[in-house]
Design an enzyme around this catalytic site. Structure first.
Site, PDB file in Angstrom:
ATOM      1  N   ASP A   1      -2.601  10.916  -7.180  1.00  0.00           N
ATOM      2  CA  ASP A   1      -3.195  11.025  -8.516  1.00  0.00           C
ATOM      3  C   ASP A   1      -3.847  12.402  -8.626  1.00  0.00           C
ATOM      4  O   ASP A   1      -3.142  13.393  -8.848  1.00  0.00           O
ATOM      5  CB  ASP A   1      -4.174   9.858  -8.713  1.00  0.00           C
ATOM      6  CG  ASP A   1      -4.773   9.816 -10.112  1.00  0.00           C
ATOM      7  OD1 ASP A   1      -4.238  10.503 -11.009  1.00  0.00           O
ATOM      8  OD2 ASP A   1      -5.771   9.111 -10.325  1.00  0.00           O
TER       9      ASP A   1
ATOM     10  N   LYS B   1       1.970  10.591  -9.828  1.00  0.00           N
ATOM     11  CA  LYS B   1       1.568  10.606 -11.236  1.00  0.00           C
ATOM     12  C   LYS B   1       1.832  11.965 -11.856  1.00  0.00           C
ATOM     13  O   LYS B   1       1.470  13.000 -11.290  1.00  0.00           O
ATOM     14  CB  LYS B   1       0.068  10.307 -11.351  1.00  0.00           C
ATOM     15  CG  LYS B   1      -0.213   8.933 -11.883  1.00  0.00           C
ATOM     16  CD  LYS B   1      -1.673   8.742 -12.194  1.00  0.00           C
ATOM     17  CE  LYS B   1      -2.044   7.304 -11.913  1.00  0.00           C
ATOM     18  NZ  LYS B   1      -3.421   6.995 -12.291  1.00  0.00           N
TER      19      LYS B   1
ATOM     20  N   VAL C   1      -2.169   2.218 -12.914  1.00  0.00           N
ATOM     21  CA  VAL C   1      -1.227   1.170 -12.511  1.00  0.00           C
ATOM     22  C   VAL C   1      -1.815   0.296 -11.402  1.00  0.00           C
ATOM     23  O   VAL C   1      -2.687   0.732 -10.649  1.00  0.00           O
ATOM     24  CB  VAL C   1       0.123   1.773 -12.039  1.00  0.00           C
ATOM     25  CG1 VAL C   1       0.823   2.479 -13.179  1.00  0.00           C
ATOM     26  CG2 VAL C   1      -0.077   2.732 -10.871  1.00  0.00           C
TER      27      VAL C   1
HETATM   28  P1  IMP Z   1      -6.490  10.609  -5.765  1.00  0.00           P
HETATM   29  O1  IMP Z   1      -7.030  10.762  -7.156  1.00  0.00           O
HETATM   30  O2  IMP Z   1      -5.133  11.245  -5.609  1.00  0.00           O
HETATM   31  O3  IMP Z   1      -7.485  11.080  -4.741  1.00  0.00           O
HETATM   32  O4  IMP Z   1      -6.278   9.066  -5.553  1.00  0.00           O
HETATM   33  C1  IMP Z   1      -7.174   8.347  -4.756  1.00  0.00           C
HETATM   34  C2  IMP Z   1      -6.810   6.923  -4.620  1.00  0.00           C
HETATM   35  O5  IMP Z   1      -7.143   6.289  -5.856  1.00  0.00           O
HETATM   36  C3  IMP Z   1      -5.357   6.591  -4.397  1.00  0.00           C
HETATM   37  O6  IMP Z   1      -5.000   6.636  -3.057  1.00  0.00           O
HETATM   38  C4  IMP Z   1      -5.323   5.166  -4.914  1.00  0.00           C
HETATM   39  O7  IMP Z   1      -5.761   4.274  -3.919  1.00  0.00           O
HETATM   40  C5  IMP Z   1      -6.301   5.226  -6.051  1.00  0.00           C
HETATM   41  N1  IMP Z   1      -5.590   5.397  -7.342  1.00  0.00           N
HETATM   42  C6  IMP Z   1      -5.207   6.528  -7.973  1.00  0.00           C
HETATM   43  N2  IMP Z   1      -4.552   6.264  -9.119  1.00  0.00           N
HETATM   44  C7  IMP Z   1      -4.499   4.907  -9.191  1.00  0.00           C
HETATM   45  C8  IMP Z   1      -3.937   3.997 -10.137  1.00  0.00           C
HETATM   46  O8  IMP Z   1      -3.307   4.345 -11.157  1.00  0.00           O
HETATM   47  N3  IMP Z   1      -4.116   2.679  -9.869  1.00  0.00           N
HETATM   48  C9  IMP Z   1      -4.785   2.214  -8.767  1.00  0.00           C
HETATM   49  N4  IMP Z   1      -5.312   3.035  -7.861  1.00  0.00           N
HETATM   50  C10 IMP Z   1      -5.180   4.368  -8.067  1.00  0.00           C
END
Ligand code: IMP
Ligand code: MG
Length: 190
Positions: A113, A141, A163
């Site tokens: 994300d 994403k 999601v």
């Molecule tokens: P980051 O923003 O890339 O650091 O994402 C951190 C963590 O947030 C990911 O490993 C997921 O566990 C969670 N995450 C990010 N986007 C989503 C989503 O759309 N749904 C559920 N969990 C999410």
């Protein structure tokens, strides 16, 4: 027991606005990724590392789709999220237990994300001087990021929406859905 599981699943399905990937579609893609990884890492000491909690459902299917010998380990990372968005603050709650020096690490993550989590986890793992460090993310994403996170393998590209399912949660629920879907907005407008 199985009846209860089916009922619970049905209950959770009702909170989805739409399904992005059903059980079959996910399983087919995971098998493809497993085949590719098995080819690419043949003859190398492969260690899969997943980030708890979200990544472990993907890890458990992916490792059984990989046909070469490998080890796995788990890293704990908590990213504080304001609602459904990352705040950029990540803390490591659990380090890897295996000796990773000289090993070929493949990070197995549920979703890329903001990228903050993977950024911090990669920094942590690089300290151990692995032979290589690559990332396999089930979902990528489509959004802008402050820094680039190169993904060696991607399961699916998805729109910038929140999601759930297949390990991904909203307030700890929905991880046990076999599909991946978009939540009805009224669920997180609380
Ligand atoms: P980051 O923003 O890339 O650091 O994402 C951190 C963590 O947030 C990911 O490993 C997921 O566990 C969670 N995450 C990010 N986007 C989503 C989503 O759309 N749904 C559920 N969990 C999410
Ligand atoms: Mg995660």
């Amino acid at each position: 027991m199985s009846t209860d599981a089916i009922l619970t699943e049905n209950e959770l399905y009702a909170d989805l606005e739409r399904v992005l990937f059903d059980r079959e579609t996910i399983q087919t893609r995971v098998r493809e990724l497993g085949r590719q990884i098995s080819e690419d890492y043949r003859g190398r000491e492969l260690v899969l590392i997943s980030i708890i909690k979200g990544g472990i459902v993907f890890l458990s299917d992916l490792m059984r789709a990989i046909t070469i010998p490998h080890a796995f380990d788990l890293v704990g990372a908590s990213s504080y999220r304001g609602g459904t968005r990352s705040t950029g603050r990540v803390i490591i709650t659990k380090d890897a237990e295996l000796d990773l020096r000289g090993k070929h690490i493949l990070l197995v993550e549920d979703i890329l994300d903001s990228g903050h989590t993977l950024n911090v986890v990669c920094e942590l793992l690089r300290i151990q001087e692995p032979a290589s460090l690559e990332i396999c993310a089930l979902l990528n994403k489509n959004r802008t990021r402050d820094f680039s996170i190169p993904l060696k393998y991607v399961g699916f590209e998805i729109p910038d929406e929140y999601v759930v399912g297949y390990g991904l949660d909203y307030k700890e629920h929905y991880r046990n859905l076999a599909c991946i879907g978009v939540l009805k907005p009224e669920i997180y407008r609380d």
